[in-house]
Motif scaffolding. Structure first.
Motif, PDB file in Angstrom:
ATOM      1  N   ALA A   9      18.453  41.379  -1.876  1.00 55.28           N
ATOM      2  CA  ALA A   9      19.052  42.583  -1.659  1.00 55.28           C
ATOM      3  C   ALA A   9      19.910  42.447  -0.665  1.00 55.28           C
ATOM      4  O   ALA A   9      20.915  43.387  -0.494  1.00 55.28           O
ATOM      5  CB  ALA A   9      17.964  44.087  -1.840  1.00 55.28           C
TER       6      ALA A   9
ATOM      7  N   ARG B 280      14.107  41.423   0.187  1.00 49.53           N
ATOM      8  CA  ARG B 280      14.184  41.392  -1.096  1.00 49.53           C
ATOM      9  C   ARG B 280      13.878  42.819  -1.857  1.00 49.53           C
ATOM     10  O   ARG B 280      12.907  43.499  -1.003  1.00 49.53           O
ATOM     11  CB  ARG B 280      12.861  40.450  -1.799  1.00 49.53           C
ATOM     12  CG  ARG B 280      13.222  38.955  -1.516  1.00 49.53           C
ATOM     13  CD  ARG B 280      12.121  38.243  -1.472  1.00 49.53           C
ATOM     14  NE  ARG B 280      12.171  37.079  -0.952  1.00 49.53           N
ATOM     15  CZ  ARG B 280      13.085  35.936  -1.296  1.00 49.53           C
ATOM     16  NH1 ARG B 280      13.410  35.950  -2.357  1.00 49.53           N
ATOM     17  NH2 ARG B 280      13.133  34.947  -0.216  1.00 49.53           N
ATOM     18  N   ASP B 281      14.221  43.013  -3.129  1.00 52.33           N
ATOM     19  CA  ASP B 281      13.785  44.150  -3.809  1.00 52.33           C
ATOM     20  C   ASP B 281      13.114  43.577  -4.923  1.00 52.33           C
ATOM     21  O   ASP B 281      13.758  43.071  -5.896  1.00 52.33           O
ATOM     22  CB  ASP B 281      15.058  44.986  -4.507  1.00 52.33           C
ATOM     23  CG  ASP B 281      14.847  45.969  -5.262  1.00 52.33           C
ATOM     24  OD1 ASP B 281      13.792  46.553  -5.261  1.00 52.33           O
ATOM     25  OD2 ASP B 281      15.643  46.208  -6.422  1.00 52.33           O
TER      26      ASP B 281
ATOM     27  N   TYR C  69      18.555  48.865   3.565  1.00 46.22           N
ATOM     28  CA  TYR C  69      18.617  47.524   3.702  1.00 46.22           C
ATOM     29  C   TYR C  69      19.423  46.859   4.825  1.00 46.22           C
ATOM     30  O   TYR C  69      19.182  45.968   5.318  1.00 46.22           O
ATOM     31  CB  TYR C  69      19.155  46.845   2.163  1.00 46.22           C
ATOM     32  CG  TYR C  69      18.074  46.637   1.228  1.00 46.22           C
ATOM     33  CD1 TYR C  69      16.875  45.926   1.375  1.00 46.22           C
ATOM     34  CD2 TYR C  69      17.842  47.659   0.323  1.00 46.22           C
ATOM     35  CE1 TYR C  69      15.881  45.865   0.552  1.00 46.22           C
ATOM     36  CE2 TYR C  69      16.995  47.598  -0.606  1.00 46.22           C
ATOM     37  CZ  TYR C  69      15.941  46.684  -0.650  1.00 46.22           C
ATOM     38  OH  TYR C  69      14.962  46.697  -1.541  1.00 46.22           O
TER      39      TYR C  69
ATOM     40  N   GLN D  67      22.309  48.228  -3.972  1.00 41.96           N
ATOM     41  CA  GLN D  67      21.397  48.476  -3.318  1.00 41.96           C
ATOM     42  C   GLN D  67      21.780  49.093  -1.960  1.00 41.96           C
ATOM     43  O   GLN D  67      20.880  49.395  -0.898  1.00 41.96           O
ATOM     44  CB  GLN D  67      20.595  47.301  -3.017  1.00 41.96           C
ATOM     45  CG  GLN D  67      20.077  46.454  -4.250  1.00 41.96           C
ATOM     46  CD  GLN D  67      18.660  47.393  -4.788  1.00 41.96           C
ATOM     47  OE1 GLN D  67      18.234  48.409  -4.219  1.00 41.96           O
ATOM     48  NE2 GLN D  67      18.134  47.141  -5.837  1.00 41.96           N
TER      49      GLN D  67
ATOM     50  N   LYS E 166      20.330  52.631   1.266  1.00 42.95           N
ATOM     51  CA  LYS E 166      18.942  52.714   1.074  1.00 42.95           C
ATOM     52  C   LYS E 166      18.196  51.926   2.430  1.00 42.95           C
ATOM     53  O   LYS E 166      16.876  52.114   2.317  1.00 42.95           O
ATOM     54  CB  LYS E 166      18.123  51.878  -0.200  1.00 42.95           C
ATOM     55  CG  LYS E 166      18.876  52.311  -1.787  1.00 42.95           C
ATOM     56  CD  LYS E 166      18.057  51.569  -2.783  1.00 42.95           C
ATOM     57  CE  LYS E 166      18.594  51.822  -4.036  1.00 42.95           C
ATOM     58  NZ  LYS E 166      17.998  51.076  -4.859  1.00 42.95           N
TER      59      LYS E 166
ATOM     60  N   PHE F 253      11.630  47.262   5.187  1.00 46.17           N
ATOM     61  CA  PHE F 253      11.678  46.223   4.271  1.00 46.17           C
ATOM     62  C   PHE F 253      11.343  44.864   4.833  1.00 46.17           C
ATOM     63  O   PHE F 253      11.472  44.654   5.923  1.00 46.17           O
ATOM     64  CB  PHE F 253      12.898  46.130   3.581  1.00 46.17           C
ATOM     65  CG  PHE F 253      13.477  47.395   2.946  1.00 46.17           C
ATOM     66  CD1 PHE F 253      13.096  47.604   1.657  1.00 46.17           C
ATOM     67  CD2 PHE F 253      14.381  48.029   3.617  1.00 46.17           C
ATOM     68  CE1 PHE F 253      13.611  48.919   1.040  1.00 46.17           C
ATOM     69  CE2 PHE F 253      14.998  49.580   3.145  1.00 46.17           C
ATOM     70  CZ  PHE F 253      14.513  49.763   1.772  1.00 46.17           C
TER      71      PHE F 253
END
Ligand SMILES: CC(C)(COP(=O)(O)OP(=O)(O)OC[C@H]1O[C@@H](n2cnc3c(N)ncnc32)[C@H](O)[C@@H]1OP(=O)(O)O)[C@@H](O)C(=O)NCCC(=O)NCCS
Length: 153
Positions: A66, A60-61, A94, A89, A92, A12
């Motif tokens: 996030a 960020r999402d 993050y 979130q 996943k 990410f």
């Protein structure tokens, strides 16, 4: 947990927090129950951002924040605070991504060791850090408010 994407879980994009991100960061910390009456999040952000020894990073999402981490060093060891992933979130990748970014931030500044504090009753987050190869250290923490106020929990 199964991989939901072909991308590596730490891929990410993580960036430095911008001024416009501040309200969303504070809201995220409140949702994650990381704020305390004796820590004013806005003041914590102002103090940490854009200083040579500290910063606040976000993942960020899309346009939504996030995950966050406050990272810094005292000239010897690195520290992280406000490690937070939006409750919607989680699981996943993050959390791993934001910690990888904090580690890279410290490595880039020649810091060799990252330390962090976890409340003894926060067993879920202890399992998270152990997954990321952090090990519990036998230490006793002493603290004192420098304005003379009584110790907080
Ligand atoms: C702890 C937290 C940051 C984890 O974020 P996350 O995005 O869900 O974590 P990830 O999806 O990146 O998980 C990374 C690894 O840790 C593992 N993990 C995450 N939470 C876990 C848990 N509660 N127990 C065991 N393992 C866990 C995942 O399985 C994953 O392992 P893998 O990569 O080998 O599959 C998040 O739950 C959070 O914000 N908690 C509330 C705030 C908080 O307590 N912060 C820390 C203050 S010290």
């Amino acid at each position: 947990m199964t991989e939901s994407s072909a991308a590596p879980k730490s891929s990410f994009a993580v960036t430095t927090a911008e001024d416009a991100d501040i309200p969303a960061i504070v809201a995220l910390w409140e949702r994650c129950e990381l704020t305390r009456p004796w820590n004013e999040p806005q003041a914590d952000l102002d103090r940490a951002r854009k200083k040579p020894n500290s910063d606040v990073l976000v993942a960020r999402d899309g346009n939504t924040i996030a995950a966050t981490v406050m990272v810094g060093h005292d000239g010897h060891r690195g520290w992280v605070y406000y490690v937070a992933v939006d409750p919607d979130q989680r699981e996943k990748g993050y959390g791993r991504a934001i910690m990888t970014a904090a580690e890279d931030w410290l490595r880039d500044r020649g810091v060799e060791k990252l330390q962090l504090l976890v409340r003894a009753d926060n067993t879920r987050v202890q399992a998270f850090y152990e997954t990321l190869d952090y090990e519990e250290q036998e230490r006793v923490i002493y603290a004192k408010w420098l304005d003379g106020r009584p110790m907080t929990p």
